[in-house]
Design a protein around this motif. Structure first.
Motif, PDB file in Angstrom:
ATOM      1  N   GLN A  37       0.827  -1.197   0.000  1.00 30.70           N
ATOM      2  CA  GLN A  37       0.000   0.000   0.000  1.00 30.70           C
ATOM      3  C   GLN A  37       0.864   1.250   0.000  1.00 30.70           C
ATOM      4  N   ARG A  38       0.287   2.316  -0.511  1.00 25.38           N
ATOM      5  CA  ARG A  38       0.974   3.603  -0.462  1.00 25.38           C
ATOM      6  C   ARG A  38       1.092   4.036   0.997  1.00 25.38           C
ATOM      7  N   GLU A  39       2.271   4.549   1.367  1.00 27.08           N
ATOM      8  CA  GLU A  39       2.514   4.940   2.748  1.00 27.08           C
ATOM      9  C   GLU A  39       3.127   6.327   2.816  1.00 27.08           C
ATOM     10  N   LEU A  40       2.857   6.979   3.942  1.00 21.23           N
ATOM     11  CA  LEU A  40       3.422   8.301   4.178  1.00 21.23           C
ATOM     12  C   LEU A  40       4.924   8.185   4.440  1.00 21.23           C
ATOM     13  N   VAL A  41       5.685   9.061   3.807  1.00 23.44           N
ATOM     14  CA  VAL A  41       7.116   9.170   4.082  1.00 23.44           C
ATOM     15  C   VAL A  41       7.368  10.382   4.987  1.00 23.44           C
ATOM     16  N   ALA A  42       6.855  11.543   4.576  1.00 25.15           N
ATOM     17  CA  ALA A  42       7.037  12.759   5.353  1.00 25.15           C
ATOM     18  C   ALA A  42       6.038  13.807   4.884  1.00 25.15           C
ATOM     19  N   ARG A  43       5.694  14.725   5.801  1.00 23.35           N
ATOM     20  CA  ARG A  43       4.807  15.828   5.451  1.00 23.35           C
ATOM     21  C   ARG A  43       5.385  17.111   6.026  1.00 23.35           C
ATOM     22  N   ILE A  44       5.012  18.230   5.390  1.00 19.44           N
ATOM     23  CA  ILE A  44       5.455  19.528   5.870  1.00 19.44           C
ATOM     24  C   ILE A  44       4.338  20.535   5.649  1.00 19.44           C
ATOM     25  N   SER A  45       4.077  21.344   6.657  1.00 17.35           N
ATOM     26  CA  SER A  45       3.052  22.371   6.531  1.00 17.35           C
ATOM     27  C   SER A  45       3.661  23.622   5.909  1.00 17.35           C
ATOM     28  N   SER A  46       2.797  24.550   5.527  1.00 20.77           N
ATOM     29  CA  SER A  46       3.296  25.802   4.958  1.00 20.77           C
ATOM     30  C   SER A  46       4.085  26.579   5.997  1.00 20.77           C
TER      31      SER A  46
END
Length: 113
Positions: free
Chosen positions: A44-53
């Motif tokens: 399945q597709r998985e989160l690697v990293a996220r960043i907010s504005s």
């Protein structure tokens, strides 16, 4: 509409580095979240990293200390610096933008052992 274009994928040996870029264009809210996801064959597709504005980041445990997410708001561009790559990092990496849940076309990262 929003368009996301990823670049920077390729083939690298284990222990090597790659830098992915995601360029966003179109109607983008000034307050948004951008992220990198990956999908390996049969998984399945998985989160690697996220960043907010505002620059707040989160990382998957599997990449903490090796990957760094960043963004240039003036250029509407997000980056993923990937160091100490492992064969298990092999996947198609996708760029994501919220709100709207927009996706890029993906870029292949292959890490050879």
């Amino acid at each position: 509409q929003v368009q996301l274009v990823e670049s920077g994928g390729g083939l690298v040996q284990a222990g090597g580095s790659l830098r992915l870029s995601c360029a966003a264009s179109g109607s983008i809210f000034s307050t948004n979240h951008m992220g990198w996801y990956r999908q390996a064959p049969g998984k399945q597709r998985e989160l690697v990293a996220r960043i907010s504005s505002g620059g707040t980041t989160i990382y998957a445990d599997s990449v903490k200390g090796r990957f760094t997410i960043s963004r240039d708001n003036a250029k509407n561009t997000m980056y993923l610096q990937m160091n100490s790559l492992k064969p298990e990092d092999t996947a198609v990496y996708y760029c994501n933008l919220l709100p709207g849940n927009y996706w890029g076309q993906g870029t292949q990262v292959t890490v050879s052992s």
